[in-house]
Design an enzyme around this catalytic site. Structure first.
Site, mmCIF file in Angstrom:
data_model
loop_
_atom_site.group_PDB
_atom_site.id
_atom_site.type_symbol
_atom_site.label_atom_id
_atom_site.label_comp_id
_atom_site.label_asym_id
_atom_site.label_seq_id
_atom_site.Cartn_x
_atom_site.Cartn_y
_atom_site.Cartn_z
ATOM 1 N N ASP A 234 0.837 -1.206 0.000
ATOM 2 C CA ASP A 234 0.000 0.000 0.000
ATOM 3 C C ASP A 234 0.873 1.259 0.000
ATOM 4 O O ASP A 234 0.575 2.225 -0.684
ATOM 5 C CB ASP A 234 -0.936 -0.043 1.218
ATOM 6 N N HIS B 148 -4.892 -3.501 6.256
ATOM 7 C CA HIS B 148 -4.730 -3.707 4.814
ATOM 8 C C HIS B 148 -6.095 -4.105 4.261
ATOM 9 O O HIS B 148 -6.416 -5.283 4.122
ATOM 10 C CB HIS B 148 -3.686 -4.792 4.537
HETATM 11 P P1 NDP Z 1 -2.824 -18.113 -4.672
HETATM 12 O O1 NDP Z 1 -4.266 -18.523 -4.634
HETATM 13 O O2 NDP Z 1 -2.121 -18.108 -5.962
HETATM 14 O O3 NDP Z 1 -1.994 -19.014 -3.685
HETATM 15 C C1 NDP Z 1 -2.446 -19.239 -2.407
HETATM 16 C C2 NDP Z 1 -1.539 -20.223 -1.730
HETATM 17 O O4 NDP Z 1 -2.157 -20.462 -0.468
HETATM 18 C C3 NDP Z 1 -1.434 -21.531 -2.457
HETATM 19 O O5 NDP Z 1 -0.126 -22.053 -2.337
HETATM 20 C C4 NDP Z 1 -2.433 -22.376 -1.721
HETATM 21 O O6 NDP Z 1 -2.107 -23.749 -1.697
HETATM 22 C C5 NDP Z 1 -2.319 -21.858 -0.323
HETATM 23 N N1 NDP Z 1 -3.544 -22.209 0.403
HETATM 24 C C6 NDP Z 1 -4.814 -22.151 -0.043
HETATM 25 N N2 NDP Z 1 -5.655 -22.617 0.902
HETATM 26 C C7 NDP Z 1 -4.875 -22.970 1.941
HETATM 27 C C8 NDP Z 1 -5.134 -23.553 3.198
HETATM 28 N N3 NDP Z 1 -6.380 -23.854 3.567
HETATM 29 N N4 NDP Z 1 -4.088 -23.774 4.026
HETATM 30 C C9 NDP Z 1 -2.830 -23.468 3.668
HETATM 31 N N5 NDP Z 1 -2.512 -22.943 2.457
HETATM 32 C C10 NDP Z 1 -3.527 -22.703 1.625
HETATM 33 O O7 NDP Z 1 -2.775 -16.735 -3.912
HETATM 34 P P2 NDP Z 1 -1.697 -15.608 -4.004
HETATM 35 O O8 NDP Z 1 -0.328 -16.192 -3.942
HETATM 36 O O9 NDP Z 1 -2.033 -14.705 -5.136
HETATM 37 O O10 NDP Z 1 -2.037 -14.816 -2.657
HETATM 38 C C11 NDP Z 1 -1.736 -15.372 -1.373
HETATM 39 C C12 NDP Z 1 -2.326 -14.476 -0.292
HETATM 40 O O11 NDP Z 1 -1.728 -13.186 -0.314
HETATM 41 C C13 NDP Z 1 -3.819 -14.236 -0.425
HETATM 42 O O12 NDP Z 1 -4.408 -14.349 0.857
HETATM 43 C C14 NDP Z 1 -3.898 -12.801 -0.917
HETATM 44 O O13 NDP Z 1 -5.119 -12.180 -0.514
HETATM 45 C C15 NDP Z 1 -2.730 -12.210 -0.170
HETATM 46 N N6 NDP Z 1 -2.257 -10.927 -0.689
HETATM 47 C C16 NDP Z 1 -1.856 -9.992 0.239
HETATM 48 C C17 NDP Z 1 -1.395 -8.751 -0.147
HETATM 49 C C18 NDP Z 1 -0.975 -7.750 0.904
HETATM 50 O O14 NDP Z 1 -0.649 -6.612 0.529
HETATM 51 N N7 NDP Z 1 -0.949 -8.081 2.197
HETATM 52 C C19 NDP Z 1 -1.328 -8.386 -1.565
HETATM 53 C C20 NDP Z 1 -1.738 -9.417 -2.474
HETATM 54 C C21 NDP Z 1 -2.211 -10.641 -2.017
HETATM 55 P P3 NDP Z 1 -2.771 -24.779 -2.735
HETATM 56 O O15 NDP Z 1 -1.893 -24.708 -3.924
HETATM 57 O O16 NDP Z 1 -2.685 -26.044 -1.984
HETATM 58 O O17 NDP Z 1 -4.167 -24.320 -2.971
#
Ligand code: NDP
Length: 328
Positions: free
Chosen positions: A161, A189
Site C-alpha cells: 500500500d 490492509h
Molecule cells: P494463490 O491462490 O495463488 O496461492 C495461495 C496459496 O495459499 C497456495 O499455495 C495455496 O495452496 C495456499 N492455500 C490455499 N488454501 C490454503 C489452506 N487452507 N491452508 C494453507 N494454504 C492454503 O494466492 P496468491 O499467492 O495470489 O495470494 C496469497 C495471499 O496473499 C492471499 O491471501 C492474498 O489475498 C494475499 N495478498 C496480500 C497482499 C498484501 O498486501 N498483504 C497483496 C496481495 C495478495 P494450494 O496450492 O494447496 O491451494
C-alpha cells in the site's frame, strides 16, 4: 562464506510464491553476499505438491549461487524449524458464496496452527511477515498462538500500500519515487486503510504544498485503497509480482535497516496514537539493527484520526471474531 539465513515460505505453489522465491534466492532480500536456505510449506494434496515440485525444479535450474538449500514439507513444525524469517503467504482465498465470517474462521484456523508451530520450532528471533489476507488479523492470531516468541516478531504487510501510494504521488507530481519521503499508510490492509500524505515530502518540500488537497482526499486515497481490485480487473488475477516485491522490501528493510526513510509495517500496537495495544496496525516505522520502531510524536489531523478510527473498529471486530478460536 556467511551462515545461510533460513527463510520459511508458505504457499509456495501460489502466484505470489512464484514471484517471491526466485527473488529471495537471487539475493534481492538480504544482499548479494548472503546465502539462503528456503524452507517451503505447502498443503498435503497431490496437485499442490506436484506444483511445488515444479517450482523446486525451476529453482534448481536457476543455479543460484546464493541458494544453499531448498526443503519442502507439509508439516508446519518441520518447515519452520530454526527459521530466521517466515513469510506466511499461503491463505485460504474467498470462494463464491463464502461469507466474510467464514473467511476469517478458515484463515484463523490456519494461522493458529502456524503460530503454534513457529512457537515450537522457529528461531527465537524469527521475523514473521504475514501476507495472506486478512493479513493484520492473521498476524494477530499467529502472534497470540506463539506465546514464547516476542510479540514484536509478528508483522503484516502494508508495504504494498505504501509502494502504491508512492507510485501514485510520483506520477501526479512528475517526480520519481526517490524524490518522495515519509509517506505512510495507517491501519488495516483493507479498503479502510489510511494513506497519509500529511507528513510526506517531495524533493524536500511538503507534499501537500504541490498536491491539491481535494485530489488527495477524493482521488488518491480511494485509488490506493482500491488498487488491488483495479489490478484484478486489468489482469484477471490478483497482484502477485508487486505483492512479492513489497514482501522483499519489508523484510530487507527490517533486516538491513531503513536509514532515515519511513517504512510502513503492520506491527502490534504499543498504544501509540490511541491504537489499542496489541492490534496489528499499519504504522510508519524506522528500522535499525534488525529492529523496528514506530515513528512517534507526529501531529495527526482530525481527518486522519477519523479515518484511523474506522480501521481500529474494523480490526477490533475481526479480532473479537477470531479470538474464540484461541481458547480451543
Ligand atoms: P494463490 O491462490 O495463488 O496461492 C495461495 C496459496 O495459499 C497456495 O499455495 C495455496 O495452496 C495456499 N492455500 C490455499 N488454501 C490454503 C489452506 N487452507 N491452508 C494453507 N494454504 C492454503 O494466492 P496468491 O499467492 O495470489 O495470494 C496469497 C495471499 O496473499 C492471499 O491471501 C492474498 O489475498 C494475499 N495478498 C496480500 C497482499 C498484501 O498486501 N498483504 C497483496 C496481495 C495478495 P494450494 O496450492 O494447496 O491451494
Amino acid at each position: 562464506m556467511k551462515t545461510p539465513i533460513r527463510v520459511a515460505v508458505t504457499g509456495p505453489a501460489g502466484n505470489i510464491g512464484y514471484s517471491l522465491l526466485f527473488r529471495i534466492a537471487s539475493g534481492a532480500m538480504f544482499g548479494a553476499d548472503q546465502p539462503v536456505i528456503l524452507q517451503l510449506l505447502e498443503r498435503n494434496n497431490p496437485d499442490s505438491q506436484k506444483a511445488v515440485k515444479g517450482v523446486m525444479m525451476e529453482l534448481d535450474d536457476c543455479a543460484f549461487p546464493l541458494l544453499a538449500g531448498v526443503v519442502n514439507s507439509s508439516d508446519p513444525k518441520a518447515a519452520f524449524r530454526d527459521a530466521d524469517v517466515a513469510l506466511l503467504v499461503g491463505a485460504r482465498p474467498r470462494s463464491k458464496g463464502m461469507e466474510r465470517a467464514d473467511l476469517l474462521d478458515a484463515n484463523a484456523a490456519i494461522f493458529v496452527e502456524q503460530g503454534r508451530a513457529l512457537d515450537e520450532s522457529a528461531s527465537r528471533d524469527v521475523k514473521v511477515l504475514v501476507v495472506g489476507n486478512p493479513c493484520n488479523t492473521n498476524a494477530w492470531i499467529a502472534m497470540k498462538s506463539a506465546p514464547s516468541l516476542p510479540a514484536e516478531n509478528f508483522t503484516s504487510m502494508l508495504r504494498l500500500d505504501q509502494n502504491r501510494l508512492m507510485a501514485q504521488i510520483a506520477a501526479k507530481s512528475g517526480k520519481t519515487v526517490n524524490d518522495i519521503v515519509h509517506p505512510a499508510v495507517w491501519g488495516n490492509h483493507s479498503p479502510a486503510m489510511v494513506p497519509d500524505l500529511e507528513h510526506a515530502q517531495i524533493c524536500g518540500r511538503p507534499a501537500l504544498e504541490g498536491i491539491d488537497r481535494a485530489w488527495y482526499e477524493e482521488t488518491l486515497i480511494p485509488t490506493v485503497a482500491k488498487r488491488g481490485s483495479a489490478i484484478i480487473e486489468a489482469r484477471g488475477a490478483s497482484s502477485a509480482a508487486s505483492a512479492a516485491s513489497a514482501a522483499i522490501d519489508h523484510i530487507r528493510d527490517w533486516v538491513l535497516g531503513s536509514g532515515d526513510r519511513w517504512v510502513t509495517m503492520g506491527v502490534p500496537s504499543d498504544g501509540s496514537y490511541g491504537v489499542p495495544e496489541g492490534l496489528v496496525f499499519g504504522f510508519p516505522c524506522v528500522t535499525k539493527n534488525g529492529k523496528y520502531e514506530i515513528v512517534k510524536g507526529l501531529e495527526l489531523s482530525d481527518f486522519i484520526r477519523a479515518r484511523m478510527q474506522k480501521s481500529i473498529a474494523e480490526l477490533e471486530s475481526e479480532r473479537d471474531h477470531v479470538a474464540k478460536l484461541l481458547a480451543k
